[in-house]
Design a protein around this motif. Structure first.
Motif, PDB file in Angstrom:
ATOM      1  N   ASP A 185       0.833  -1.211   0.000  1.00 26.49           N
ATOM      2  CA  ASP A 185       0.000   0.000   0.000  1.00 26.49           C
ATOM      3  C   ASP A 185       0.867   1.261   0.000  1.00 26.49           C
ATOM      4  O   ASP A 185       0.588   2.214  -0.729  1.00 26.49           O
ATOM      5  CB  ASP A 185      -0.929   0.007   1.219  1.00 26.49           C
ATOM      6  N   LEU A 186       1.923   1.234   0.794  1.00 18.64           N
ATOM      7  CA  LEU A 186       2.848   2.369   0.844  1.00 18.64           C
ATOM      8  C   LEU A 186       3.471   2.601  -0.532  1.00 18.64           C
ATOM      9  O   LEU A 186       3.498   3.721  -1.051  1.00 18.64           O
ATOM     10  CB  LEU A 186       3.938   2.096   1.880  1.00 18.64           C
ATOM     11  N   TRP A 187       3.961   1.506  -1.136  1.00 11.42           N
ATOM     12  CA  TRP A 187       4.640   1.604  -2.427  1.00 11.42           C
ATOM     13  C   TRP A 187       3.680   2.012  -3.548  1.00 11.42           C
ATOM     14  O   TRP A 187       4.113   2.491  -4.590  1.00 11.42           O
ATOM     15  CB  TRP A 187       5.318   0.270  -2.770  1.00 11.42           C
ATOM     16  N   SER A 188       2.394   1.809  -3.340  1.00  4.84           N
ATOM     17  CA  SER A 188       1.411   2.168  -4.376  1.00  4.84           C
ATOM     18  C   SER A 188       1.198   3.668  -4.450  1.00  4.84           C
ATOM     19  O   SER A 188       0.611   4.181  -5.394  1.00  4.84           O
ATOM     20  CB  SER A 188       0.069   1.469  -4.078  1.00  4.84           C
ATOM     21  N   ARG A 189       1.681   4.391  -3.438  1.00  3.09           N
ATOM     22  CA  ARG A 189       1.452   5.842  -3.408  1.00  3.09           C
ATOM     23  C   ARG A 189       2.646   6.600  -3.978  1.00  3.09           C
ATOM     24  O   ARG A 189       3.069   7.621  -3.428  1.00  3.09           O
ATOM     25  CB  ARG A 189       1.152   6.284  -1.964  1.00  3.09           C
ATOM     26  N   GLY A 190       3.213   6.090  -5.085  1.00  3.28           N
ATOM     27  CA  GLY A 190       4.305   6.787  -5.761  1.00  3.28           C
ATOM     28  C   GLY A 190       5.570   6.871  -4.948  1.00  3.28           C
ATOM     29  O   GLY A 190       6.405   7.746  -5.154  1.00  3.28           O
ATOM     30  N   TYR A 191       5.749   5.928  -4.033  1.00  2.98           N
ATOM     31  CA  TYR A 191       6.901   5.935  -3.149  1.00  2.98           C
ATOM     32  C   TYR A 191       8.179   5.647  -3.934  1.00  2.98           C
ATOM     33  O   TYR A 191       8.235   4.741  -4.744  1.00  2.98           O
ATOM     34  CB  TYR A 191       6.681   4.865  -2.076  1.00  2.98           C
ATOM     35  N   ASP A 192       9.261   6.423  -3.697  1.00  2.00           N
ATOM     36  CA  ASP A 192      10.534   6.215  -4.395  1.00  2.00           C
ATOM     37  C   ASP A 192      11.160   4.876  -4.049  1.00  2.00           C
ATOM     38  O   ASP A 192      11.780   4.227  -4.867  1.00  2.00           O
ATOM     39  CB  ASP A 192      11.532   7.334  -4.030  1.00  2.00           C
ATOM     40  N   TYR A 193      11.028   4.517  -2.775  1.00  5.72           N
ATOM     41  CA  TYR A 193      11.597   3.250  -2.338  1.00  5.72           C
ATOM     42  C   TYR A 193      10.548   2.147  -2.479  1.00  5.72           C
ATOM     43  O   TYR A 193       9.477   2.219  -1.876  1.00  5.72           O
ATOM     44  CB  TYR A 193      12.062   3.316  -0.883  1.00  5.72           C
ATOM     45  N   ALA A 194      10.860   1.172  -3.298  1.00  6.20           N
ATOM     46  CA  ALA A 194       9.986   0.002  -3.437  1.00  6.20           C
ATOM     47  C   ALA A 194      10.862  -1.130  -3.931  1.00  6.20           C
ATOM     48  O   ALA A 194      11.884  -0.898  -4.578  1.00  6.20           O
ATOM     49  CB  ALA A 194       8.861   0.275  -4.432  1.00  6.20           C
ATOM     50  N   VAL A 195      10.496  -2.367  -3.603  1.00  3.51           N
ATOM     51  CA  VAL A 195      11.258  -3.534  -4.035  1.00  3.51           C
ATOM     52  C   VAL A 195      10.305  -4.478  -4.781  1.00  3.51           C
ATOM     53  O   VAL A 195       9.089  -4.417  -4.579  1.00  3.51           O
ATOM     54  CB  VAL A 195      11.949  -4.216  -2.825  1.00  3.51           C
ATOM     55  N   HIS A 196      10.867  -5.299  -5.643  1.00  2.00           N
ATOM     56  CA  HIS A 196      10.051  -6.155  -6.509  1.00  2.00           C
ATOM     57  C   HIS A 196       9.021  -6.983  -5.747  1.00  2.00           C
ATOM     58  O   HIS A 196       7.873  -7.086  -6.157  1.00  2.00           O
ATOM     59  CB  HIS A 196      10.973  -7.078  -7.318  1.00  2.00           C
ATOM     60  N   LEU A 197       9.470  -7.562  -4.624  1.00  3.62           N
ATOM     61  CA  LEU A 197       8.606  -8.475  -3.876  1.00  3.62           C
ATOM     62  C   LEU A 197       8.601  -8.119  -2.399  1.00  3.62           C
ATOM     63  O   LEU A 197       9.595  -7.587  -1.876  1.00  3.62           O
ATOM     64  CB  LEU A 197       9.139  -9.911  -4.009  1.00  3.62           C
TER      65      LEU A 197
END
Ligand SMILES: [Zn+2]
Length: 238
Positions: A38-50
């Motif tokens: 959910d965090l990564w869905s908000r255009g977050y710069d930090y995200a990982v594949h899985l």
């Protein structure tokens, strides 16, 4: 086999052709895979594949998109964030799920476990990061990177679920007033059996039962089961 849920929510930062696999832990105890998705869905710069926790695994960034995850080595790796549990039961469930997911990804690339490294390794080799995860998280639960590599290797080698239960299990009863019997599968954790008949059936199926008096070091005994089982597995070449 764990079903990886396809929920792409973030496009990362450009093209990626990875040759390595990075393993992280979130350093955010209790936060779930869904929380991170959910965090990564908000255009977050930090995200990982899985990302995975003690109940599920979610694929959040396309595998051919670069993630800002390990510093200067970002261009080398696909990665997973293992969510940090707040109790041993969830820890072991989470380890099992993460190992399963990583084995699936290594297999998809045709890679061995030699391609898999902790964030700590990427930080040391490539720089641009001083993170040591997931080692401190593993250490909190008495677990090691070497044991995790071994678990992923077992899954890559195609050990079936049936074999795992037969070979890897142990039980312990503590001879005090609680009468609780604990069932242990290395890599899966420790579960209290709810009825003595479960223990009887497991014992008939060849699962060893170790008795301990009330002063015996509780977890140390379990570690003996763990060691016994691992030795047996080694002999069997699993
Ligand atoms: Zn990390």
């Amino acid at each position: 086999m764990v079903q990886i849920k396809e929920e792409i929510v973030n496009q990362g930062h450009g093209y990626l052709s990875p040759s390595l696999f990075a393993v992280h832990s979130t350093a955010n105890p209790g936060a779930t895979a869904r929380n991170h998705r959910d965090l990564w869905s908000r255009g977050y710069d930090y995200a990982v594949h899985l990302t995975s926790d003690w109940t599920e695994a979610i694929h959040c960034v396309p595998y051919d998109r670069l993630c800002w995850q390990v510093g200067n080595g970002n261009g080398t790796c696909e990665g997973i964030e293992i969510c940090e549990a707040t109790n041993a039961s969830d820890f072991w469930k989470g380890i099992e799920i993460a190992a399963d997911v990583i084995a699936q990804r290594l297999r998809a690339h045709g890679w061995g476990v030699d391609r898999m490294h902790p964030h700590q390794w990427f930080a040391q080799v490539y720089g641009g990061s001083d993170h040591t995860d997931p080692i401190p998280y593993f250490t909190r639960y008495g677990y090691t990177w070497q044991a995790f590599v071994q678990l992923v290797q077992q899954k890559l080698s195609g050990v079936t679920a049936g074999q795992e239960v037969d070979i890897m299990a142990g039980m312990m009863i503590r001879n005090d007033d609680t009468g609780v019997i604990w069932y242990c599968e290395p890599g899966k954790g420790r579960t209290a059996l709810t009825h003595v008949d479960q223990a009887n059936l497991l014992q008939q199926a060849g699962v060893p039962l170790i008795h301990a008096n009330s002063r015996a070091p509780w977890w140390a005994r379990f570690d003996q089961i763990d060691a016994l089982v691992r030795t047996t597995m080694k002999k069997l070449g699993v």
